[in-house]
Design a protein around this motif. Structure first.
Motif, PDB file in Angstrom:
ATOM      1  N   PRO A  78      -4.204  27.611  12.751  1.00 40.06           N
ATOM      2  CA  PRO A  78      -5.663  27.591  12.649  1.00 40.06           C
ATOM      3  C   PRO A  78      -6.166  27.286  11.236  1.00 40.06           C
ATOM      4  O   PRO A  78      -6.329  28.178  10.410  1.00 40.06           O
ATOM      5  N   GLY A  79      -6.360  26.015  10.967  1.00 37.48           N
ATOM      6  CA  GLY A  79      -6.871  25.580   9.672  1.00 37.48           C
ATOM      7  C   GLY A  79      -7.060  24.074   9.680  1.00 37.48           C
ATOM      8  O   GLY A  79      -6.768  23.398  10.663  1.00 37.48           O
ATOM      9  N   THR A  80      -7.560  23.558   8.570  1.00 35.06           N
ATOM     10  CA  THR A  80      -7.863  22.135   8.450  1.00 35.06           C
ATOM     11  C   THR A  80      -7.277  21.594   7.151  1.00 35.06           C
ATOM     12  O   THR A  80      -7.327  22.269   6.122  1.00 35.06           O
ATOM     13  N   VAL A  81      -6.752  20.363   7.208  1.00 34.54           N
ATOM     14  CA  VAL A  81      -6.225  19.664   6.034  1.00 34.54           C
ATOM     15  C   VAL A  81      -6.913  18.302   5.990  1.00 34.54           C
ATOM     16  O   VAL A  81      -7.010  17.633   7.021  1.00 34.54           O
ATOM     17  N   TRP A  82      -7.385  17.879   4.820  1.00 31.39           N
ATOM     18  CA  TRP A  82      -8.074  16.597   4.724  1.00 31.39           C
ATOM     19  C   TRP A  82      -7.882  15.962   3.366  1.00 31.39           C
ATOM     20  O   TRP A  82      -7.509  16.632   2.399  1.00 31.39           O
ATOM     21  N   LEU A  83      -8.126  14.657   3.319  1.00 30.70           N
ATOM     22  CA  LEU A  83      -8.133  13.924   2.059  1.00 30.70           C
ATOM     23  C   LEU A  83      -9.560  13.959   1.546  1.00 30.70           C
ATOM     24  O   LEU A  83     -10.487  13.591   2.262  1.00 30.70           O
ATOM     25  N   GLU A  84      -9.723  14.390   0.326  1.00 30.72           N
ATOM     26  CA  GLU A  84     -11.062  14.553  -0.226  1.00 30.72           C
ATOM     27  C   GLU A  84     -11.711  13.211  -0.547  1.00 30.72           C
ATOM     28  O   GLU A  84     -11.114  12.364  -1.199  1.00 30.72           O
TER      29      GLU A  84
ATOM     30  N   VAL B  51      -2.811  30.388   4.246  1.00 30.21           N
ATOM     31  CA  VAL B  51      -1.734  29.401   4.189  1.00 30.21           C
ATOM     32  C   VAL B  51      -0.410  30.155   4.117  1.00 30.21           C
ATOM     33  O   VAL B  51      -0.226  31.016   3.255  1.00 30.21           O
ATOM     34  N   SER B  52       0.499  29.839   5.020  1.00 28.15           N
ATOM     35  CA  SER B  52       1.809  30.482   4.989  1.00 28.15           C
ATOM     36  C   SER B  52       2.849  29.590   4.312  1.00 28.15           C
ATOM     37  O   SER B  52       3.823  30.088   3.770  1.00 28.15           O
ATOM     38  N   ALA B  53       2.627  28.271   4.352  1.00 29.04           N
ATOM     39  CA  ALA B  53       3.553  27.341   3.707  1.00 29.04           C
ATOM     40  C   ALA B  53       2.927  25.954   3.690  1.00 29.04           C
ATOM     41  O   ALA B  53       2.031  25.656   4.475  1.00 29.04           O
ATOM     42  N   ALA B  54       3.413  25.117   2.794  1.00 25.75           N
ATOM     43  CA  ALA B  54       3.008  23.710   2.755  1.00 25.75           C
ATOM     44  C   ALA B  54       4.184  22.905   2.238  1.00 25.75           C
ATOM     45  O   ALA B  54       4.921  23.352   1.351  1.00 25.75           O
ATOM     46  N   VAL B  55       4.359  21.713   2.811  1.00 29.73           N
ATOM     47  CA  VAL B  55       5.494  20.863   2.464  1.00 29.73           C
ATOM     48  C   VAL B  55       4.998  19.452   2.163  1.00 29.73           C
ATOM     49  O   VAL B  55       4.140  18.926   2.872  1.00 29.73           O
ATOM     50  N   LEU B  56       5.555  18.865   1.113  1.00 28.64           N
ATOM     51  CA  LEU B  56       5.309  17.471   0.773  1.00 28.64           C
ATOM     52  C   LEU B  56       6.572  16.686   1.104  1.00 28.64           C
ATOM     53  O   LEU B  56       7.658  17.022   0.628  1.00 28.64           O
TER      54      LEU B  56
ATOM     55  N   LYS C 251       0.842  -1.194   0.000  1.00 23.34           N
ATOM     56  CA  LYS C 251       0.000   0.000   0.000  1.00 23.34           C
ATOM     57  C   LYS C 251       0.877   1.244   0.000  1.00 23.34           C
ATOM     58  O   LYS C 251       2.073   1.191   0.226  1.00 23.34           O
ATOM     59  N   ALA C 252       0.240   2.382  -0.231  1.00 17.57           N
ATOM     60  CA  ALA C 252       0.863   3.691  -0.047  1.00 17.57           C
ATOM     61  C   ALA C 252       0.048   4.392   1.034  1.00 17.57           C
ATOM     62  O   ALA C 252      -1.171   4.251   1.083  1.00 17.57           O
ATOM     63  N   LEU C 253       0.710   5.109   1.915  1.00 18.51           N
ATOM     64  CA  LEU C 253       0.047   5.785   3.017  1.00 18.51           C
ATOM     65  C   LEU C 253       0.114   7.291   2.792  1.00 18.51           C
ATOM     66  O   LEU C 253       1.163   7.821   2.409  1.00 18.51           O
ATOM     67  N   VAL C 254      -1.004   7.981   3.036  1.00 16.70           N
ATOM     68  CA  VAL C 254      -1.041   9.437   2.929  1.00 16.70           C
ATOM     69  C   VAL C 254      -1.458  10.001   4.279  1.00 16.70           C
ATOM     70  O   VAL C 254      -2.488   9.603   4.830  1.00 16.70           O
ATOM     71  N   ALA C 255      -0.639  10.904   4.833  1.00 10.73           N
ATOM     72  CA  ALA C 255      -0.919  11.552   6.110  1.00 10.73           C
ATOM     73  C   ALA C 255      -0.944  13.056   5.897  1.00 10.73           C
ATOM     74  O   ALA C 255      -0.190  13.586   5.072  1.00 10.73           O
ATOM     75  N   THR C 256      -1.815  13.749   6.623  1.00  7.70           N
ATOM     76  CA  THR C 256      -1.881  15.207   6.537  1.00  7.70           C
ATOM     77  C   THR C 256      -1.724  15.805   7.922  1.00  7.70           C
ATOM     78  O   THR C 256      -2.030  15.162   8.925  1.00  7.70           O
ATOM     79  N   ALA C 257      -1.228  17.040   7.957  1.00  9.64           N
ATOM     80  CA  ALA C 257      -1.099  17.754   9.228  1.00  9.64           C
ATOM     81  C   ALA C 257      -1.342  19.231   8.987  1.00  9.64           C
ATOM     82  O   ALA C 257      -0.897  19.791   7.976  1.00  9.64           O
ATOM     83  N   ALA C 258      -2.056  19.856   9.927  1.00 11.54           N
ATOM     84  CA  ALA C 258      -2.274  21.301   9.900  1.00 11.54           C
ATOM     85  C   ALA C 258      -1.483  21.910  11.047  1.00 11.54           C
ATOM     86  O   ALA C 258      -1.550  21.419  12.177  1.00 11.54           O
ATOM     87  N   VAL C 259      -0.737  22.970  10.753  1.00  7.91           N
ATOM     88  CA  VAL C 259      -0.006  23.705  11.772  1.00  7.91           C
ATOM     89  C   VAL C 259      -0.637  25.083  11.840  1.00  7.91           C
ATOM     90  O   VAL C 259      -0.546  25.862  10.896  1.00  7.91           O
TER      91      VAL C 259
ATOM     92  N   TYR D   4       3.428   9.396   2.173  1.00  5.03           N
ATOM     93  CA  TYR D   4       3.347  10.774   1.688  1.00  5.03           C
ATOM     94  C   TYR D   4       2.773  11.616   2.820  1.00  5.03           C
ATOM     95  O   TYR D   4       1.711  11.306   3.344  1.00  5.03           O
ATOM     96  N   ARG D   5       3.482  12.683   3.181  1.00  8.02           N
ATOM     97  CA  ARG D   5       3.003  13.582   4.239  1.00  8.02           C
ATOM     98  C   ARG D   5       2.852  14.980   3.646  1.00  8.02           C
ATOM     99  O   ARG D   5       3.798  15.512   3.068  1.00  8.02           O
ATOM    100  N   VAL D   6       1.665  15.540   3.829  1.00  8.62           N
ATOM    101  CA  VAL D   6       1.420  16.922   3.405  1.00  8.62           C
ATOM    102  C   VAL D   6       1.154  17.722   4.672  1.00  8.62           C
ATOM    103  O   VAL D   6       0.182  17.462   5.394  1.00  8.62           O
ATOM    104  N   THR D   7       2.044  18.673   4.958  1.00  2.45           N
ATOM    105  CA  THR D   7       1.924  19.523   6.142  1.00  2.45           C
ATOM    106  C   THR D   7       1.654  20.939   5.671  1.00  2.45           C
ATOM    107  O   THR D   7       2.431  21.497   4.897  1.00  2.45           O
ATOM    108  N   VAL D   8       0.555  21.516   6.150  1.00  4.91           N
ATOM    109  CA  VAL D   8       0.165  22.864   5.751  1.00  4.91           C
ATOM    110  C   VAL D   8       0.189  23.762   6.986  1.00  4.91           C
ATOM    111  O   VAL D   8      -0.388  23.420   8.024  1.00  4.91           O
ATOM    112  N   SER D   9       0.872  24.908   6.876  1.00  2.52           N
ATOM    113  CA  SER D   9       0.963  25.882   7.969  1.00  2.52           C
ATOM    114  C   SER D   9       0.050  27.066   7.674  1.00  2.52           C
ATOM    115  O   SER D   9       0.027  27.565   6.541  1.00  2.52           O
ATOM    116  N   PHE D  10      -0.676  27.503   8.702  1.00  2.08           N
ATOM    117  CA  PHE D  10      -1.603  28.629   8.577  1.00  2.08           C
ATOM    118  C   PHE D  10      -1.147  29.752   9.488  1.00  2.08           C
ATOM    119  O   PHE D  10      -0.620  29.513  10.574  1.00  2.08           O
TER     120      PHE D  10
END
Length: 140
Positions: free
Chosen positions: A57-63, A88-93, A47-55, A132-138
């Protein structure tokens, strides 16, 4: 939902909420200071794993899914939304292989940032055994 979390730490201390670890999801609320969060994932041989994180005040989700593990070759859409008065101030994959080695670690482009807030940022053709990790900063 199948949990693929092996363990988690907050500031180097093991997280002892077994129920959250079994569910594979946990929300840290009212974080008022800088902390370091670390999560170890179980091996995903097919499998492939996808994780998200919000840093901030905001929300990150898999649609369109509550799952975090996907068959190789799948495309997954990640979306995000800041709370009112923030942006959004930044996002990293970050992509790692099955041994935890970093394969890719890069900031998202302006076009990718706009997509995530609109129709969605698409992770294409997920590879077997990758995380795969997607981290989004707000920020205000």
């Amino acid at each position: 939902m199948v949990a693929y979390v092996e363990g988690a730490q907050v500031d180097g201390e093991p997280m002892e909420d077994e129920e959250a670890l079994e569910q594979g999801a946990y929300t840290f609320r009212c974080v008022g200071a800088t902390h370091r969060f670390a999560v170890a994932f179980k091996p995903l041989p097919d499998k492939a794993l996808v994780a998200t994180a919000a840093v901030g005040p905001g929300t990150v989700w898999l649609e369109g899914t509550d799952e975090s593990a996907f068959d190789p070759g799948t495309d997954v859409t990640v979306r995000w939304a800041p709370e009112e008065g923030h942006e959004v101030s930044a996002a990293v994959l970050t992509e790692t292989d099955g041994d935890g080695n970093v394969v890719e670690n890069r900031p998202l482009t302006g076009e990718e940032l706009a997509a995530g807030a609109g129709e969605g940022f698409v992770l294409r053709n997920l590879a077997e055994g990758r995380v795969y990790r997607v981290t989004v900063s707000f920020a205000p």
